[in-house]
Design a protein around this motif. Structure first.
Motif, PDB file in Angstrom:
ATOM      1  N   ARG A  38       0.824  -1.200   0.000  1.00 11.25           N
ATOM      2  CA  ARG A  38       0.000   0.000   0.000  1.00 11.25           C
ATOM      3  C   ARG A  38       0.866   1.260   0.000  1.00 11.25           C
ATOM      4  O   ARG A  38       0.550   2.245  -0.667  1.00 11.25           O
ATOM      5  CB  ARG A  38      -0.941  -0.012   1.206  1.00 11.25           C
ATOM      6  N   LYS A  69      -2.891  -8.744  -5.245  1.00  9.37           N
ATOM      7  CA  LYS A  69      -3.788  -9.368  -4.291  1.00  9.37           C
ATOM      8  C   LYS A  69      -3.623 -10.883  -4.334  1.00  9.37           C
ATOM      9  O   LYS A  69      -3.288 -11.450  -5.352  1.00  9.37           O
ATOM     10  CB  LYS A  69      -5.243  -9.005  -4.615  1.00  9.37           C
ATOM     11  N   GLY A 206      -8.978   2.154  -9.752  1.00 14.25           N
ATOM     12  CA  GLY A 206      -9.197   2.459  -8.348  1.00 14.25           C
ATOM     13  C   GLY A 206      -9.979   3.755  -8.189  1.00 14.25           C
ATOM     14  O   GLY A 206      -9.715   4.736  -8.885  1.00 14.25           O
ATOM     15  N   GLN A 208     -11.314   6.360  -5.132  1.00 12.12           N
ATOM     16  CA  GLN A 208     -11.334   6.761  -3.731  1.00 12.12           C
ATOM     17  C   GLN A 208     -12.079   8.090  -3.620  1.00 12.12           C
ATOM     18  O   GLN A 208     -11.806   9.025  -4.369  1.00 12.12           O
ATOM     19  CB  GLN A 208      -9.910   6.917  -3.188  1.00 12.12           C
ATOM     20  N   LYS A 280     -15.441  -4.035  -6.194  1.00  8.25           N
ATOM     21  CA  LYS A 280     -15.057  -4.632  -4.918  1.00  8.25           C
ATOM     22  C   LYS A 280     -14.792  -3.510  -3.914  1.00  8.25           C
ATOM     23  O   LYS A 280     -14.068  -2.559  -4.208  1.00  8.25           O
ATOM     24  CB  LYS A 280     -13.800  -5.486  -5.085  1.00  8.25           C
ATOM     25  N   GLU A 282     -12.998  -1.992  -0.874  1.00  6.66           N
ATOM     26  CA  GLU A 282     -11.744  -2.151  -0.141  1.00  6.66           C
ATOM     27  C   GLU A 282     -11.817  -1.365   1.174  1.00  6.66           C
ATOM     28  O   GLU A 282     -12.677  -0.489   1.346  1.00  6.66           O
ATOM     29  CB  GLU A 282     -10.568  -1.625  -0.988  1.00  6.66           C
ATOM     30  N   LYS A 283     -10.903  -1.657   2.078  1.00  2.00           N
ATOM     31  CA  LYS A 283     -10.838  -0.911   3.330  1.00  2.00           C
ATOM     32  C   LYS A 283     -10.412   0.533   3.065  1.00  2.00           C
ATOM     33  O   LYS A 283      -9.529   0.783   2.242  1.00  2.00           O
ATOM     34  CB  LYS A 283      -9.837  -1.574   4.293  1.00  2.00           C
ATOM     35  N   THR A 284     -11.044   1.464   3.762  1.00  4.85           N
ATOM     36  CA  THR A 284     -10.611   2.853   3.639  1.00  4.85           C
ATOM     37  C   THR A 284      -9.284   3.042   4.367  1.00  4.85           C
ATOM     38  O   THR A 284      -8.958   2.288   5.289  1.00  4.85           O
ATOM     39  CB  THR A 284     -11.663   3.805   4.224  1.00  4.85           C
ATOM     40  N   LYS A 285      -8.524   4.052   3.938  1.00  9.92           N
ATOM     41  CA  LYS A 285      -7.211   4.326   4.522  1.00  9.92           C
ATOM     42  C   LYS A 285      -7.257   5.638   5.294  1.00  9.92           C
ATOM     43  O   LYS A 285      -7.923   6.591   4.882  1.00  9.92           O
ATOM     44  CB  LYS A 285      -6.151   4.417   3.414  1.00  9.92           C
ATOM     45  N   ASN A 297     -13.480   3.430  -0.855  1.00  7.14           N
ATOM     46  CA  ASN A 297     -12.299   2.916  -1.536  1.00  7.14           C
ATOM     47  C   ASN A 297     -12.736   1.696  -2.337  1.00  7.14           C
ATOM     48  O   ASN A 297     -13.060   0.655  -1.757  1.00  7.14           O
ATOM     49  CB  ASN A 297     -11.210   2.552  -0.525  1.00  7.14           C
ATOM     50  N   ALA A 299     -12.331  -0.960  -5.856  1.00  7.86           N
ATOM     51  CA  ALA A 299     -11.634  -1.504  -7.014  1.00  7.86           C
ATOM     52  C   ALA A 299     -12.706  -1.834  -8.047  1.00  7.86           C
ATOM     53  O   ALA A 299     -13.667  -2.557  -7.744  1.00  7.86           O
ATOM     54  CB  ALA A 299     -10.852  -2.752  -6.636  1.00  7.86           C
ATOM     55  N   SER A 335      -7.202  -7.058  -7.927  1.00  9.96           N
ATOM     56  CA  SER A 335      -8.162  -7.184  -6.834  1.00  9.96           C
ATOM     57  C   SER A 335      -9.231  -8.235  -7.072  1.00  9.96           C
ATOM     58  O   SER A 335     -10.031  -8.512  -6.184  1.00  9.96           O
ATOM     59  CB  SER A 335      -8.849  -5.834  -6.585  1.00  9.96           C
TER      60      SER A 335
END
Length: 337
Positions: A38, A69, A206, A208, A280, A282-285, A297, A299, A335
Motif C-alpha cells: 500500500r 492481491k 481504483g 477513492q 469490490k 476495499e478498506k478505507t485508509k 475505496n 476496485a 483485486s
C-alpha cells in the motif's frame, strides 16, 4: 527473578519460538507485505500526480501499478526440508507462444513462460524458498519488479491472472520443476480459463472518495435543530455540566456524521456500480489531513473503453461541495483474482 527460573523461562520461550517459527513467519509476512504494498502504491500515485491543480474530471493515472492481491489458484508448494529447485510464478496467461520477457524479474532474474496446452505460467527460476529480507527497501524493489512483470505480461498478451508476491512452485522428486508447473496448469485449467474469460478486455481502476469531515460536521451543527437547541443552553450551565453537555453534543454530531457518510456511500456506490462490470469494496485508509477523510475505496473492473463513462460519474461527485475524488488505472485485475 531467580536466575535458574529465569533461564528455564527463556528456554521455554525459545522452544515455543522454534516450534512455531513457520507460523510466526507467515503471520509477519501477511501483516508486513500488504502494508508495504500500500505504501508503494501511494508513492507511485504521488510521483505520477501532476504538480498543477487536478482538472475537474479526475483522469486515470496511466500504468500506476496496483498492489497485488492473493489469488485463489496459487497455493505454493513448499519443500519442508532443504530448499530445492523452484519456479517463482508471476501470472497465468493464455496463448501458445510469445515474446521473451528477459531479465526483468526480481533481482534481475530472467523471466520466461512455461506453456501447457494454451496456458502459460510467467516464471523465473529460483530455489523453493520464500523471498525474505529485513531491509524494507529491498522488499520494495522486489514488489516493484513483481508488479512490473505482471504489467508487461498484461500488455503483451491482453489478459492475465496476477498471482500474489512470493508464489513459488517446488519441483517434485518424480518430475522436473517445469513439469510441476505444467501439471499445476493442467490441474487448474478450468479455473484459469474461466478467470481469463472473465478478465478478457477488462482493466482494473481504483476509485477513492474523500470528504471534508470538519466542514461537514459544522454544516450538520448548523442544520440540526436538536444540536442548535442543545448548544443554546450551554451558557446557563455550570462549568462541569457544560463540559458534559458539549461531550453529548459532539457524540450526537459524530453519530449524524456517520449516518451522513453511510448515506453518501450508498448513493455513490449505486451510481458507480452502473458504470462497471464488477466492483469490490476495499478498506478505507487513514489520511493525515482531517479535511480529506476517505469514505469510499473501490476496485472497479470494466473495459477501458468505458472508463470515460465512469470518469463522468466521478466528475459529478468531484463537483459536490466538500467532496474530492482520486481515480487511478488502468491496471491488471489484481483485486479480482
Amino acid at each position: 527473578m531467580n536466575p535458574i527460573l529465569r533461564e528455564r523461562v527463556l528456554q521455554e520461550i525459545r522452544s515455543l519460538l522454534d516450534a512455531y517459527r513457520p507460523e510466526i513467519r507467515r503471520l509477519v509476512r501477511e501483516a508486513f507485505v500488504p502494508e508495504l504494498q500500500r505504501v508503494i502504491q501511494d508513492e507511485i500515485a504521488g510521483a505520477l500526480a501532476p504538480e498543477a491543480p487536478a482538472p475537474p474530471v479526475p483522469s486515470p493515472v496511466a500504468d500506476a501499478p496496483a498492489e497485488p492481491k492473493p489469488s485463489s489458484p496459487e497455493e505454493a508448494l513448499r519443500d519442508p526440508g532443504e530448499p530445492g529447485e523452484g519456479r517463482y510464478v508471476y501470472a497465468v496467461i493464455r496463448g501458445e507462444a510469445g515474446p521473451v520477457l528477459g531479465p526483468m524479474g526480481i533481482d534481475g532474474r530472467e523471466v520466461r513462460i512455461i506453456w501447457e496446452d494454451g496456458l502459460g505460467a510467467v516464471v523465473h527460476d529460483c530455489t523453493a524458498a520464500p523471498y525474505e529480507s529485513t531491509d524494507e527497501e529491498t522488499v520494495k524493489q522486489w514488489l516493484f519488479a513483481h508488479q512490473g512483470v505482471i504489467d508487461r505480461a498484461w500488455r503483451e498478451f491482453g489478459g492475465v491472472i496476477p498471482l500474489s508476491f512470493d508464489t513459488i512452485l517446488a519441483g517434485g522428486e518424480a518430475q522436473g520443476t517445469d513439469e510441476t508447473v505444467a501439471a499445476w496448469l493442467r490441474d487448474g485449467r478450468d479455473d484459469f480459463l474461466s478467470m481469463l474469460d472473465r478478465f478478457a478486455g477488462q482493466a482494473e481502476y481504483g476509485v477513492q472518495v474523500f470528504w471534508d469531515a470538519p466542514a461537514m460536521m459544522e454544516t450538520l451543527a448548523q442544520e440540526s435543530e436538536s444540536v442548535r437547541h442543545m448548544t443554546a443552553g450551554l451558557g446557563d450551565k455550570p462549568k462541569g455540566a457544560a463540559y458534559l453537555h458539549r461531550q453529548k453534543i459532539e457524540a450526537m454530531l459524530k453519530k449524524e456524521l456517520e449516518t451522513k457518510a453511510d448515506h453518501y456511500f450508498r448513493e455513490f456506490f449505486k451510481d458507480i456500480q452502473g458504470c462497471v462490470t464488477e466492483v469490490k469494496i476495499e478498506k478505507t485508509k487513514k489520511t493525515e489531513d482531517p479535511a480529506r477523510q476517505m469514505i469510499m475505496n473501490l476496485a472497479c473492473l470494466l473495459p477501458e473503453a468505458r472508463s470515460g463513462e465512469l470518469g463522468r460519474e466521478l466528475e459529478r461527485i468531484q463537483e459536490m461541495v466538500w467532496f474530492s475524488v482520486t481515480f487511478t488505472g488502468p491496471w491488471p485485475p489484481y483485486s479480482f483474482t
